[in-house]
Design an enzyme around this catalytic site. Structure first.
Site, PDB file in Angstrom:
ATOM      1  N   ARG A  14      56.859  29.928   9.349  1.00 30.80           N
ATOM      2  CA  ARG A  14      55.440  30.196   9.106  1.00 30.80           C
ATOM      3  C   ARG A  14      55.087  31.638   9.457  1.00 30.80           C
ATOM      4  O   ARG A  14      53.903  32.009   9.482  1.00 30.80           O
ATOM      5  CB  ARG A  14      54.569  29.230   9.926  1.00 30.80           C
ATOM      6  CG  ARG A  14      54.742  27.784   9.502  1.00 30.80           C
ATOM      7  CD  ARG A  14      54.399  27.559   8.057  1.00 30.80           C
ATOM      8  NE  ARG A  14      52.962  27.668   7.807  1.00 30.80           N
ATOM      9  CZ  ARG A  14      52.427  27.918   6.621  1.00 30.80           C
ATOM     10  NH1 ARG A  14      53.204  28.130   5.565  1.00 30.80           N
ATOM     11  NH2 ARG A  14      51.117  27.986   6.478  1.00 30.80           N
ATOM     12  N   GLY A  15      56.104  32.450   9.723  1.00 30.91           N
ATOM     13  CA  GLY A  15      55.875  33.860   9.997  1.00 30.91           C
ATOM     14  C   GLY A  15      55.575  34.631   8.718  1.00 30.91           C
ATOM     15  O   GLY A  15      55.686  34.120   7.601  1.00 30.91           O
ATOM     16  N   PHE A  16      55.243  35.895   8.888  1.00 33.06           N
ATOM     17  CA  PHE A  16      54.816  36.743   7.776  1.00 33.06           C
ATOM     18  C   PHE A  16      55.883  36.835   6.678  1.00 33.06           C
ATOM     19  O   PHE A  16      55.677  36.398   5.535  1.00 33.06           O
ATOM     20  CB  PHE A  16      54.454  38.125   8.327  1.00 33.06           C
ATOM     21  CG  PHE A  16      54.268  39.196   7.290  1.00 33.06           C
ATOM     22  CD1 PHE A  16      53.621  38.942   6.089  1.00 33.06           C
ATOM     23  CD2 PHE A  16      54.737  40.481   7.529  1.00 33.06           C
ATOM     24  CE1 PHE A  16      53.444  39.942   5.133  1.00 33.06           C
ATOM     25  CE2 PHE A  16      54.563  41.487   6.595  1.00 33.06           C
ATOM     26  CZ  PHE A  16      53.927  41.216   5.392  1.00 33.06           C
ATOM     27  N   ALA A  17      57.044  37.393   6.994  1.00 31.45           N
ATOM     28  CA  ALA A  17      58.090  37.563   5.985  1.00 31.45           C
ATOM     29  C   ALA A  17      58.693  36.217   5.582  1.00 31.45           C
ATOM     30  O   ALA A  17      59.074  36.012   4.423  1.00 31.45           O
ATOM     31  CB  ALA A  17      59.183  38.495   6.509  1.00 31.45           C
ATOM     32  N   TYR A 157      61.898  43.773  23.107  1.00 32.04           N
ATOM     33  CA  TYR A 157      62.106  43.152  21.795  1.00 32.04           C
ATOM     34  C   TYR A 157      63.360  43.729  21.134  1.00 32.04           C
ATOM     35  O   TYR A 157      64.243  42.990  20.684  1.00 32.04           O
ATOM     36  CB  TYR A 157      60.883  43.377  20.904  1.00 32.04           C
ATOM     37  CG  TYR A 157      61.077  42.949  19.468  1.00 32.04           C
ATOM     38  CD1 TYR A 157      60.944  41.618  19.093  1.00 32.04           C
ATOM     39  CD2 TYR A 157      61.417  43.882  18.479  1.00 32.04           C
ATOM     40  CE1 TYR A 157      61.126  41.226  17.771  1.00 32.04           C
ATOM     41  CE2 TYR A 157      61.594  43.498  17.160  1.00 32.04           C
ATOM     42  CZ  TYR A 157      61.457  42.176  16.812  1.00 32.04           C
ATOM     43  OH  TYR A 157      61.656  41.786  15.515  1.00 32.04           O
ATOM     44  N   LYS A 161      66.886  41.773  20.425  1.00 34.40           N
ATOM     45  CA  LYS A 161      67.297  41.605  19.026  1.00 34.40           C
ATOM     46  C   LYS A 161      68.708  42.137  18.822  1.00 34.40           C
ATOM     47  O   LYS A 161      69.499  41.575  18.046  1.00 34.40           O
ATOM     48  CB  LYS A 161      66.330  42.326  18.087  1.00 34.40           C
ATOM     49  CG  LYS A 161      64.971  41.676  17.937  1.00 34.40           C
ATOM     50  CD  LYS A 161      65.023  40.283  17.350  1.00 34.40           C
ATOM     51  CE  LYS A 161      65.257  40.273  15.867  1.00 34.40           C
ATOM     52  NZ  LYS A 161      65.172  38.897  15.294  1.00 34.40           N
TER      53      LYS A 161
END
Length: 566
Positions: A14-17, A157, A161
């Site tokens: 449900r994230g942007f990308a 972050y 990652k």
């Protein structure tokens, strides 16, 4: 659900990308799609309800599953029967919290890899970030995948990652699992809830006028549909037996629109497209960095009590002022990736998708009559000079002040010596002017009439009265001191004489050094700026005053209520 259906899972679906990837996967009809995210249930927007996602959920070609990556049992359940996993889940990058990022980006990614290996998932595509090779200090110009991880990253972050990416590449080949990592650069497009909304908030608050750095830093932005397309290219390359050149598995790939642009030019295009002014005022990064550190420190203290994540952080300042452009040749050769939407078209689509964020155009009422600054300055020659209305007069005044500075102030004279020097200059000027002939080279020399130096009887009388009054006042003061019964007067006289002796000893150069930034600068700039931006400055003052009054009122109310309780 038929047993022969091939399923793929999109974590953080449900994230942007991820939303764009889910929609593209459904449209291509290669896989049935399992959308996995933190929410207990899926809440569709109106466009999604009537679009391909809503139809796929109703038909069974898509399903939603609640998933916390930190819970391995939930991960195993979500991946059952899946052939491909697109691992896109990650916390908000603007929250610089190590525990949060490590638990999701590292421990959660370990759970994803372990589940893929146990359940014999064939392919895993991990959404990484270009920030894994960015140290927050040195810019990157057309960087490729040979760039190593830096000794330290810009934020937690990026560091976590990088750890997750290394784990994914290391797991390639384990129990038949093929993996690769996608590094999309600066994603933008419809549905973005960070970049465009924060830009508009800044514009509406009057903060979008500023450029951090010199404004020449180059960036690679990537339209969100190109990011989704890159993920599908990666999955197909992993699935293909005959790769384009070398093997696609076990590698990381930079993904961009392949159209580098100045960062602040891109921001300006977005703002202008929505009806706001482009940023113009440049602020060096080193000037604003201490403020960003202070804001971040305050957030660490007040964040647990509900303070919103600040936009002004050290890591973000570095991102805004450094160049970051990347070479996509490797993705083009090994994945067959090429952008399907140009930067210009992507910008147009993005701007059109935010009609509710457009500027409300309200024509400014033209000011009638003189400005407040003009009235404050007396509406005369002083106002004309300081507000630059009579430019000849203003420049003449500046030249005179500069001459006074170099002749009387820069030389280090005291007040007494400066006055003496001024009288010497006046005497020399008057003498030379007096001996000059009536005409020089055909030019008439106007002589000063004696009336200029003549005091009228009234003026002489006034001066005499003033001198005699001052003398009588001084004599009365001395008489009072001689009586010895007025201690207050004694201290006043001594204090005044001490100040006078101090001023007589201080050089004009030192006085100017103190006042130059607050006196002349304020006079010749502040009033002019106020006249031009009268409404904006008055608005800021009114808001500040209202906020201060509200703060005092709230404090008084709480104080009184606590007293009543006591």
């Amino acid at each position: 659900m038929a047993e022969e259906d091939m399923w793929c899972v999109v974590t953080g679906g449900r994230g942007f990308a991820a939303r764009h990837l889910v929609q593209m996967l459904i449209q291509y009809n290669t896989y049935s799609v399992r959308v996995a995210d933190l929410g207990a249930t899926i809440e569709l927007e109106p466009a999604e309800e009537t679009g391909v996602l809503g139809q796929a959920l109703r038909s069974g070609r898509a399903q939603y599953i609640s998933l916390d990556l930190r819970n391995k049992d939930q991960v195993l359940k979500a991946f059952e029967g899946a052939e491909v996993v697109f691992h896109m889940a990650a916390p908000n990058s603007s929250i610089n919290n190590y525990q949060l990022h490590h638990s999701v980006n590292v421990q959660g990614t370990k759970n994803v890899i372990d589940a893929c290996v146990e359940l014999k998932v064939k392919r895993l595509v991990y959404t990484s970030s270009p920030s894994v090779v960015f140290d927050g200090i040195h810019g990157i110009h057309n960087g490729n995948e040979s760039l190593p991880y830096p000794p330290s990253h810009n934020d937690h972050y990026s560091a976590t990652k990088a750890e997750g990416e290394a784990l994914v590449m290391k797991s390639n080949g384990t129990n038949g699992l093929l993996t690769c990592c996608i590094r999309p650069s600066s994603i933008f497009g419809p549905g973005d809830r960070l970049l465009v909304p924060s830009l508009v908030d800044a514009a509406r608050a009057g903060k979008s006028k500023f450029i951090i750095g010199d404004g020449n830093n180059i960036y690679d932005f990537t339209y969100v549909e190109n990011v989704a397309h890159a993920h599908i290219c990666a999955e197909r390359a992993l699935a293909s037996e005959a790769t384009v050149s070398e093997k696609a598995a076990g590698q990381a790939y930079f993904i961009t629109n392949m159209e580098p642009i100045k960062f602040w030019e891109f921001m300006s295009l977005v703002l202008e497209g929505l009806g706001y002014e482009r940023p113009r005022i440049k602020i060096p990064a080193f000037v604003i960095m201490p403020i960003a550190h202070l804001v971040e420190w305050i957030y660490r203290l007040l964040g647990p009590y509900g303070m919103k994540v600040p936009q002004l952080t050290p890591s973000r300042i570095r991102l805004l002022s450094c160049s970051r452009s990347f070479d996509c040749s490797k993705a083009k050769d090994r994945l067959g990736y090429a952008p399907i939407i140009t930067l210009q078209e992507g910008l147009q689509r993005t701007i059109e998708s935010y009609p509710h964020l457009r500027a409300k155009t309200q024509p400014k009422t033209k000011r009638e009559g003189p400005s407040k600054a003009f009235l404050y300055l007396g509406s005369g020659r002083v106002a004309d000079t300081l507000l630059w209305k009579d430019k000849k007069q203003t420049f003449t005044t500046l030249l005179v002040l500069i001459a006074i500075y170099f002749n009387f102030i820069a030389s280090g004279n005291t007040i007494v010596t400066a006055l003496t020097k001024l009288l010497v200059f006046i005497s020399i000027f008057l003498f030379i002017h007096g001996i000059l002939p009536a005409k020089i080279l055909g030019y008439t020399v106007e002589k000063m009439p004696t009336s200029w130096f003549h005091l009228s009887e009234d003026m002489s009388h006034q001066i005499a009265l003033s001198v005699s009054s001052s003398w009588n006042f001084s004599v009365n003061v001395l008489k009072s001191l001689a009586e010895g019964n007025n201690g207050v007067l004694f201290f006043k006289v001594v204090f005044s004489l001490l100040i006078l002796s101090f001023l007589g000893a201080v050089s004009l150069q030192n006085i100017y050094a103190i006042e130059k930034c607050t006196g002349l600068t304020f006079a010749f700039i502040a009033f002019y700026v106020y006249e031009k931006k009268e409404e904006d400055i008055d608005g800021i003052f009114i808001k500040t005053h209202s906020f201060g009054c509200k703060l005092i009122s709230d404090f008084a109310r709480k104080f009184l209520s606590s007293k009543k309780i006591d």
